[in-house]
Write a protein that holds these residues in place. Structure first.
Motif, PDB file in Angstrom:
ATOM      1  N   UNK A  53       0.790  -0.811  -0.255  1.00  0.00           N
ATOM      2  CA  UNK A  53      -0.177  -0.302   0.101  1.00  0.00           C
ATOM      3  C   UNK A  53       1.234   1.800  -0.402  1.00  0.00           C
ATOM      4  N   UNK A  54       1.965   1.103   0.273  1.00  0.00           N
ATOM      5  CA  UNK A  54       3.306   2.288   0.415  1.00  0.00           C
ATOM      6  C   UNK A  54       3.205   3.124  -0.652  1.00  0.00           C
ATOM      7  N   UNK A  78      -2.814   1.219   3.561  1.00  0.00           N
ATOM      8  CA  UNK A  78      -3.568   2.492   2.374  1.00  0.00           C
ATOM      9  C   UNK A  78      -2.345   3.962   2.591  1.00  0.00           C
ATOM     10  N   UNK A  79      -1.363   3.850   2.038  1.00  0.00           N
ATOM     11  CA  UNK A  79      -0.237   5.224   2.546  1.00  0.00           C
ATOM     12  C   UNK A  79      -1.204   6.211   1.883  1.00  0.00           C
ATOM     13  N   UNK A  80      -1.159   7.046   3.046  1.00  0.00           N
ATOM     14  CA  UNK A  80      -1.834   9.212   2.676  1.00  0.00           C
ATOM     15  C   UNK A  80      -0.409   9.661   2.497  1.00  0.00           C
ATOM     16  N   UNK A  81      -0.802  10.668   1.236  1.00  0.00           N
ATOM     17  CA  UNK A  81       0.181  11.972   1.854  1.00  0.00           C
ATOM     18  C   UNK A  81      -0.640  12.574   1.721  1.00  0.00           C
ATOM     19  N   UNK A  82       0.570  13.117   2.834  1.00  0.00           N
ATOM     20  CA  UNK A  82      -0.566  14.339   3.936  1.00  0.00           C
ATOM     21  C   UNK A  82       0.397  15.748   3.001  1.00  0.00           C
ATOM     22  N   UNK A  83      -0.613  16.929   2.553  1.00  0.00           N
ATOM     23  CA  UNK A  83      -0.153  18.174   2.768  1.00  0.00           C
ATOM     24  C   UNK A  83      -0.105  18.505   4.695  1.00  0.00           C
ATOM     25  N   UNK A  84       1.558  18.775   4.886  1.00  0.00           N
ATOM     26  CA  UNK A  84       1.266  19.617   6.183  1.00  0.00           C
ATOM     27  C   UNK A  84       1.351  21.482   6.350  1.00  0.00           C
ATOM     28  N   UNK A 174       9.491  18.650   5.885  1.00  0.00           N
ATOM     29  CA  UNK A 174       9.066  19.427   4.885  1.00  0.00           C
ATOM     30  C   UNK A 174       7.232  19.736   4.640  1.00  0.00           C
ATOM     31  N   UNK A 175       6.718  20.170   4.025  1.00  0.00           N
ATOM     32  CA  UNK A 175       5.697  20.086   3.919  1.00  0.00           C
ATOM     33  C   UNK A 175       4.350  19.137   3.892  1.00  0.00           C
ATOM     34  N   UNK A 176       5.669  17.922   2.888  1.00  0.00           N
ATOM     35  CA  UNK A 176       4.332  16.880   2.908  1.00  0.00           C
ATOM     36  C   UNK A 176       5.042  15.394   4.091  1.00  0.00           C
ATOM     37  N   UNK A 177       4.286  14.776   3.895  1.00  0.00           N
ATOM     38  CA  UNK A 177       4.846  13.520   4.623  1.00  0.00           C
ATOM     39  C   UNK A 177       4.166  12.707   3.956  1.00  0.00           C
ATOM     40  N   UNK A 178       3.918  10.898   3.786  1.00  0.00           N
ATOM     41  CA  UNK A 178       3.986   9.935   3.639  1.00  0.00           C
ATOM     42  C   UNK A 178       3.807   9.126   5.072  1.00  0.00           C
ATOM     43  N   UNK A 179       2.155   8.677   5.089  1.00  0.00           N
ATOM     44  CA  UNK A 179       1.972   7.498   6.755  1.00  0.00           C
ATOM     45  C   UNK A 179       1.182   6.621   6.014  1.00  0.00           C
ATOM     46  N   UNK A 180       1.711   5.676   6.628  1.00  0.00           N
ATOM     47  CA  UNK A 180       0.721   4.063   6.351  1.00  0.00           C
ATOM     48  C   UNK A 180       0.535   3.745   7.772  1.00  0.00           C
ATOM     49  N   UNK A 181      -0.238   3.290   8.041  1.00  0.00           N
ATOM     50  CA  UNK A 181      -0.330   2.021   9.656  1.00  0.00           C
ATOM     51  C   UNK A 181      -0.816   0.568   8.975  1.00  0.00           C
ATOM     52  N   UNK A 182      -0.136  -0.295   9.819  1.00  0.00           N
ATOM     53  CA  UNK A 182      -0.494  -1.901   9.474  1.00  0.00           C
ATOM     54  C   UNK A 182      -0.569  -2.084  10.724  1.00  0.00           C
ATOM     55  N   UNK A 183      -1.154  -3.721  11.193  1.00  0.00           N
ATOM     56  CA  UNK A 183      -1.174  -4.224  11.888  1.00  0.00           C
ATOM     57  C   UNK A 183      -0.408  -5.441  11.910  1.00  0.00           C
ATOM     58  N   UNK A 184       0.392  -5.271  13.459  1.00  0.00           N
ATOM     59  CA  UNK A 184       1.544  -6.528  13.235  1.00  0.00           C
ATOM     60  C   UNK A 184       0.573  -7.863  13.359  1.00  0.00           C
ATOM     61  N   UNK A 185       0.994  -8.504  13.473  1.00  0.00           N
ATOM     62  CA  UNK A 185      -0.155 -10.082  13.951  1.00  0.00           C
ATOM     63  C   UNK A 185       1.055  -9.926  15.370  1.00  0.00           C
TER      64      UNK A 185
END
Length: 185
Positions: A53-54, A78-84, A174-185
């Motif tokens: 998803x990254x 799912x990755x999200x590219x956020x304007x900060x 930086x004015x943008x950041x990519x962020x993603x969250x996943x579950x770890x088994x």
């Protein structure tokens, strides 16, 4: 009789000898312990299935306050590219541990953990990361770098209860950041 000059020379030699004996061995660039340099070719990095998803982030703007946390909710995997936002324009849920200065960037996103468990938050930029749940900053349980050449700069694990958490980003250069969250088994 030992003069003070001879004592000083002896002490200097003794200290210098200790530094030589106690100093760690020098490492050349080709030893296995040297920090590896990676040459990255665009499109050649293969990520494990849980990180796929990254490679195709959605885009939007991080939140500058908690008024409408439903506006930016991350989807697991799912990755999200956020304007900060400029740090001074952000009213965080709780004051970040490292808010950054006037020239830094930050923002917030919401995350709904479907079940209690360990979740990994990944960032593509250098920034401070806090996870807030029920009015408290949660402690991380593990830190690591992302896979080489992936664009994932850091991965931080948190033990999250089920429900809504707020992920606060602060101190980014930086004015943008990519962020993603996943579950770890």
């Amino acid at each position: 009789m030992i003069t003070s000059a001879k004592r000083k020379t002896f002490a200097t030699a003794l200290v210098a000898g200790l530094f030589v004996v106690l100093a760690p061995p020098a490492r050349s660039a080709d030893t296995p312990h040297a920090h590896a340099q990676h040459t990255c070719e665009a499109g050649k990095t293969v990520l494990p299935a849980e990180l796929q998803g990254w490679t195709s982030p959605t885009t939007g703007t991080a939140l500058a306050n908690t008024t409408d946390l439903n506006a930016v909710v991350l989807t697991p995997g799912k990755a999200f590219r956020a304007a900060l936002h400029h740090t001074g324009d952000v009213t965080y849920a709780l004051r970040p541990n490292e808010p950054g200065g006037k020239v830094s960037w930050g923002g917030m996103v919401a995350f709904d953990a479907p079940a209690a468990g360990t979740y990994r938050v990944m960032l593509g930029v250098r920034a401070w990361l806090d996870v807030v749940h029920d009015g408290k900053v949660l402690d991380s349980v593990h830190h690591q770098h992302g896979p080489a050449c992936s664009g994932i700069g850091k991965m931080v694990d948190f033990s999250l209860p089920a429900g809504r958490s707020v992920i606060q980003l602060s101190g980014s250069g930086k004015p943008e950041a990519e962020i993603m969250v996943i579950s770890i088994p």
